[in-house]
Design an enzyme around this catalytic site. Structure first.
Site, PDB file in Angstrom:
ATOM      1  N   GLU A 210      23.063  13.454 -29.966  1.00  0.00           N
ATOM      2  CA  GLU A 210      22.772  12.025 -29.741  1.00  0.00           C
ATOM      3  C   GLU A 210      21.303  11.964 -29.296  1.00  0.00           C
ATOM      4  O   GLU A 210      20.438  11.490 -30.034  1.00  0.00           O
ATOM      5  CB  GLU A 210      23.703  11.439 -28.676  1.00  0.00           C
ATOM      6  CG  GLU A 210      23.411   9.975 -28.332  1.00  0.00           C
ATOM      7  CD  GLU A 210      24.268   9.453 -27.158  1.00  0.00           C
ATOM      8  OE1 GLU A 210      24.797  10.272 -26.386  1.00  0.00           O
ATOM      9  OE2 GLU A 210      24.372   8.218 -27.021  1.00  0.00           O
ATOM     10  N   ASP A 289      30.199   2.017 -26.604  1.00  0.00           N
ATOM     11  CA  ASP A 289      30.362   1.233 -25.362  1.00  0.00           C
ATOM     12  C   ASP A 289      30.097  -0.232 -25.720  1.00  0.00           C
ATOM     13  O   ASP A 289      29.039  -0.782 -25.397  1.00  0.00           O
ATOM     14  CB  ASP A 289      29.365   1.714 -24.302  1.00  0.00           C
ATOM     15  CG  ASP A 289      29.569   3.176 -23.974  1.00  0.00           C
ATOM     16  OD1 ASP A 289      30.514   3.486 -23.237  1.00  0.00           O
ATOM     17  OD2 ASP A 289      28.803   4.017 -24.487  1.00  0.00           O
TER      18      ASP A 289
HETATM   19  N1  ADE Z   1      29.296   7.875 -21.884  1.00  0.00           N
HETATM   20  C1  ADE Z   1      29.493   6.637 -22.333  1.00  0.00           C
HETATM   21  N2  ADE Z   1      28.745   6.416 -23.427  1.00  0.00           N
HETATM   22  C2  ADE Z   1      28.060   7.557 -23.683  1.00  0.00           C
HETATM   23  C3  ADE Z   1      27.146   7.971 -24.679  1.00  0.00           C
HETATM   24  N3  ADE Z   1      26.743   7.162 -25.659  1.00  0.00           N
HETATM   25  N4  ADE Z   1      26.640   9.211 -24.612  1.00  0.00           N
HETATM   26  C4  ADE Z   1      27.025  10.026 -23.635  1.00  0.00           C
HETATM   27  N5  ADE Z   1      27.885   9.698 -22.685  1.00  0.00           N
HETATM   28  C5  ADE Z   1      28.418   8.468 -22.707  1.00  0.00           C
HETATM   29 ZN    ZN Z   2      29.844   8.114 -26.619  1.00  0.00          ZN
END
Ligand code: ADE
Ligand code: ZN
Length: 354
Positions: A210, A289
């Site tokens: 990410e 999220d």
């Molecule tokens: N916890 C909640 N969303 C997240 C994300 N995008 N990356 C890492 N941890 C998370």
């Molecule tokens: Zn995540």
């Protein structure tokens, strides 16, 4: 379905098609579905004082510059969750959104350490979430499973403690994941925890690539033995890895709106999802999220349609991948894929023939 079945579906039909197609969500943190209004309602119910005077002030704080700037607010938001009913209400609110978006199956992440570290017992968290999952199946026809995430900024020892606390509830969740601050917390930190989880028969996933480098994706596969990669968008930095992911049909649970909000890509036009598809990768679309990133499942699809020139074939592939990458039985997957085929066939049948 054959390629030609999609040929007549026009661009104008795509938003309705995205709405109508059944799909699975494989990357959604249930604490990330806590809308500001619910944060305020729960704060009032539980007598918790928030550092933002109004819902609007809280929403204004959702201007993130990177993953950590988001996580700080996300953990603060979760501080209003104290009782079993709170966890139930949060998950129920998500399931109502899932139903609206025709999400027929959701594999939901939860972060027990965010709560147990504040003195909320593990049992309270999982029982509240589980009762919402049962209710969603009964009242909405939405199926779901829970995946327990370890917070990677905490220690291996803390992860083992959490695993121990979870074992009396082993039948209420299907797997484990790894989330929170990625940089500086490589997969190998949790090698022994994941090895133990594998012995216990748990399904394994992890956030990787990410913000962290492509090497974290390789390590999640080789060291943690994960079955899906959460995000994984930085895989394109390593051509051999891309070939491997394609050959293994390793699913990537990509979260487009999240990636823009957390500045992984500057704009949606620059998102690499279409390129990932062109490399033959098993990409899925997810909301991560949604309360913080500007939308649930279908808003992610609509943003992709608007800016990445996705076509009906892409939409089909993404929805089909979501079922294939899910942790349900082959028979259940086949049932949903048949429904997906039917949706596309009826759109193709009603499309104007050129
Ligand atoms: N916890 C909640 N969303 C997240 C994300 N995008 N990356 C890492 N941890 C998370
Ligand atoms: Zn995540």
């Amino acid at each position: 379905m054959s390629q030609s079945a999609f040929a007549h579906i026009s661009r104008d039909q795509l938003p309705a098609l995205v709405q109508a197609m059944p799909k699975a969500e494989l990357h959604m943190h249930i604490e990330g579905s806590l809308e500001p209004e619910l944060i305020f309602a729960l704060a009032q119910r539980n007598g918790v004082t928030l550092s933002y005077p109004t819902v609007e002030d809280l929403r204004k704080a959702y201007a993130f510059t990177d993953l950590q700037s988001f996580l700080d607010i996300y953990y603060a938001g979760a501080s209003v969750l104290l009782k079993e009913q709170d966890f139930h209400d949060m998950a129920w609110a998500y399931f109502l959104k899932a139903k609206e978006d025709n999400v027929v199956h959701a594999e939901l992440f939860f972060d027990p350490q965010t709560h147990t570290d504040r003195g909320v017992p593990f049992e309270v968290v999982i029982k509240g979430l589980h009762s919402a999952c049962v209710r969603a199946r009964e009242e909405l026809g939405v199926s779901s499973e829970l995946i327990m995430c370890f917070l990677r900024h905490l220690s291996e020892e803390a992860a083992f403690e959490t695993l121990e606390q979870s074992l009396p509830y082993r039948d209420l969740f299907i797997g484990v994941g790894l989330d929170s601050s990625e940089r500086g917390h490589p997969p190998e930190k949790f090698a022994r925890v994941f090895a133990r989880c594998k012995e216990l028969g748990l399904r394994l996933v992890a956030h990787a690539g990410e913000e962290g480098p492509a090497q974290y994706i390789i390590d999640a596969l080789d060291i943690l033995k994960v079955e899906r990669i959460d995000h994984g968008v930085r895989c394109l930095e390593d051509a051999d890895l891309v070939k491997r992911l394609a050959a293994e049909r390793m699913a990537l649970t990509v979260c487009p709106l999240s990636n823009i909000k957390l500045c992984v890509f500057k704009t949606m036009k620059e998102h690499n999802l279409k390129t990932l598809l062109q490399h033959g990768l098993a990409v899925t679309v997810n909301s991560d999220d949604p309360a913080y990133f500007g939308g649930y499942m279908n808003q992610n699809f609509l943003a992709l349609l608007a800016d990445l020139d996705l076509n009906a074939q892409d939409a089909y592939t993404l929805a089909r991948n979501s079922f294939e990458a899910s942790f349900v039985s082959d028979a259940v997957k086949a049932g949903w894929i048949a429904q997906l085929d039917q949706t596309f066939a009826s759109f193709a049948a009603s499309a104007p023939k050129a």
